[in-house]
Design an enzyme around this catalytic site. Structure first.
Site, short mmCIF file in Angstrom:
data_model
loop_
_atom_site.label_atom_id
_atom_site.label_comp_id
_atom_site.label_asym_id
_atom_site.label_seq_id
_atom_site.Cartn_x
_atom_site.Cartn_y
_atom_site.Cartn_z
N TYR A 123 16.41 -4.19 18.66
CA TYR A 123 16.23 -4.32 20.11
C TYR A 123 15.04 -5.23 20.36
O TYR A 123 13.98 -5.04 19.76
CB TYR A 123 15.99 -2.94 20.72
CG TYR A 123 15.84 -2.95 22.23
CD1 TYR A 123 16.95 -3.14 23.05
CD2 TYR A 123 14.60 -2.77 22.82
CE1 TYR A 123 16.82 -3.14 24.44
CE2 TYR A 123 14.46 -2.77 24.20
CZ TYR A 123 15.57 -2.96 25.00
OH TYR A 123 15.43 -2.96 26.37
N LYS B 59 3.18 -3.49 24.23
CA LYS B 59 2.70 -2.11 24.06
C LYS B 59 1.20 -2.02 23.77
O LYS B 59 0.40 -2.09 24.69
CB LYS B 59 3.54 -1.39 23.01
CG LYS B 59 5.05 -1.45 23.38
CD LYS B 59 5.85 -0.36 22.81
CE LYS B 59 7.35 -0.56 22.94
NZ LYS B 59 7.94 -0.04 24.16
N ASP C 125 9.39 -9.46 15.68
CA ASP C 125 9.17 -8.72 16.92
C ASP C 125 8.27 -7.54 16.57
O ASP C 125 8.72 -6.52 16.05
CB ASP C 125 10.52 -8.26 17.49
CG ASP C 125 10.34 -7.53 18.82
OD1 ASP C 125 9.23 -7.04 19.08
OD2 ASP C 125 11.33 -7.46 19.58
#
Ligand code: HOZ
Length: 437
Positions: A144, A265, A237
């Site tokens: 994702y 994050k 990622d």
């Protein structure tokens, strides 16, 4: 556990917000029950609207690496708040954050700040395509990278939770150049690369959006070699793994250097920040120094950069937190290994650093097919019991749970007691119908 107020809020939310939430996994779709409406958080504890307290292993899906309401971050945000919340103009704080990121993450020479991980990955893909002059890219099944159109093909996280790994609304044109390989399977990547025209390989170096699935020995090195052979850019990622697995993220931990890295994050310390960065020759193509357009009014927002700087400063000055979370993680590894051995439960625990997942299948868990074969019903039954016992785990079998530096030995001992008791319940009286037969 009281839920009256949370139920009222969920009813009200569903009338005005699609599905009652602003990000799908929060709806508890795959685990049933009532989503948490959170009113307060401190350290490792969050409280819901009914006053229930939970030990938090979600940590806002990763950013709260130091625990909630950390004084260093709170003070930095409060200080900035008194000086304004958004200027839409350059600031000293964003220069400091860029310098910190370049110092900490081995492969990053230059970085562009965004407001989310989704923006970072979308922009990194555009940049990789522009730099290579190629259209196609490779991602992994169950991987994702946010909700940009081109990435919503065989996607993990909330897309997998909802059973829409390929979202309606993504045009065939947007998805045409997305090629999907199997995580931990270099041959599958090689076959796609052989078709030619591959601009980039996007990978979560430790998969975190199909649950936590570590890379096998040689997998990341193999991707690096394959990208070198074919001229594709390797994009890590590190939205989840960045600053979590080591100060320099997974690339530091595994010693593999990508061309581009996406971050989110932790870099925002709990405020909305993302970033993409990497080789200077590639990043030089980003506007306004180059022609690849990318922009955002709230990019480099002063509140967010204040929080991000405070977070990265703390991490850099307290390297002992990595040993602390590793020690807690090892304690979890040993306890799960013992209880699984003693009881013969068909359960697999996978962890790297401060991220981990419990899979309700016998394993080995190494890619999307082995994750998909696990029992969602048993996961849901375990999740609900843990919540009832006061432990908030990631509410989906396709997410990782997170440790923070604020968790203590005593917290983990309590967590493991509850986990053993609830696992025993799930595998005894409340087994789902299909396994009772
Ligand atoms: N994409 C996040 C987990 N991988 C979930 C974000 C949220 O629901 O807040």
């Amino acid at each position: 556990m009281r839920t009256d107020r949370s139920k009222q809020l969920f009813d009200a939310a569903r009338a005005r917000i699609p599905g009652g939430v602003n990000s799908p996994v929060r709806a508890f779709g795959r685990v049933g029950g009532q989503p948490l409406f959170v009113t307060r958080a401190e350290g490792v504890t969050i409280w819901d609207a009914d006053g229930n307290a939970y030990m938090d292993f979600v940590g806002s899906w990763g950013p709260m690496f130091l625990g909630h309401d950390h004084p260093a971050i709170r003070d930095a945000v409060a200080d900035q708040l008194a000086r304004g919340t958004s200027y839409g103009a350059p600031t000293e704080a964003e220069v400091e954050l860029a310098e910190r990121v370049c110092d900490m993450v081995p492969s990053i020479d230059m970085v562009r700040l965004t407001s989310s991980g989704t923006e970072a990955t979308m922009s990194a893909l555009r940049l990789a395509r522009a730099f290579t002059g190629r259209d196609a890219f490779v991602k992994f099944r169950g991987g994702y990278h946010g909700h940009g159109d081109a990435f919503l093909v065989e996607a993990g996280s909330g897309a997998a939770t909802l059973g829409v790994p390929n979202s309606p609304g993504v045009t065939s044109g947007a998805a045409r150049d997305t090629r999907v390989a199997e995580f931990n399977d270099l041959d599958s990547v090689r076959a796609l690369a052989a078709e030619g025209d591959v601009a980039a390989v996007f990978v979560e170096p430790v998969a975190g959006n199909m649950g936590c699935v570590p890379p096998e020995d040689g997998f990341l090195e193999g991707l690096r070699a394959l990208c070198d052979e074919t001229g594709a850019l390797l994009v890590f990622d590190e939205v989840m793994t960045g600053f979590r697995l080591a100060p320099g993220g997974a690339q530091e931990r595994y010693g593999v250097t990508p061309d581009l890295t996406t971050l989110g994050k932790i870099i925002g310390g709990g405020l909305p920040v993302g970033a993409f960065g990497g080789r200077a020759d590639v990043m030089a193509m980003v506007a306004p120094s180059g022609p690849v357009y990318q922009a955002g009014t709230l990019s480099g927002n002063p509140l967010a950069t204040a929080a991000g700087n405070a977070m990265l400063r703390w991490i850099a000055e307290h390297p002992e937190i990595y040993d602390h979370v590793e020690a807690l993680g090892r304690r979890m590894d040993e306890a799960f290994e013992r209880m699984i051995d003693e009881n013969g439960w068909p359960v697999t625990w996978r962890r790297v650093g401060a991220m981990g997942s419990l899979f309700f299948g016998p394993g080995p868990i190494r890619d999307w097919p082995t994750v998909e074969a696990c029992s969602v019903d048993r996961f849901a039954a375990w999740f609900s019991r843990m919540l009832e016992a006061g432990f908030y785990m990631a509410p989906s079998p396709f997410e990782a749970s997170f440790l923070s530096a604020a968790h203590t030995e005593e917290n983990i001992a309590r967590f493991l007691d509850a986990a053993e008791r609830t696992l025993a319940e799930v595998h005894a009286t409340d087994r789902p119908a299909e396994v009772r037969a």
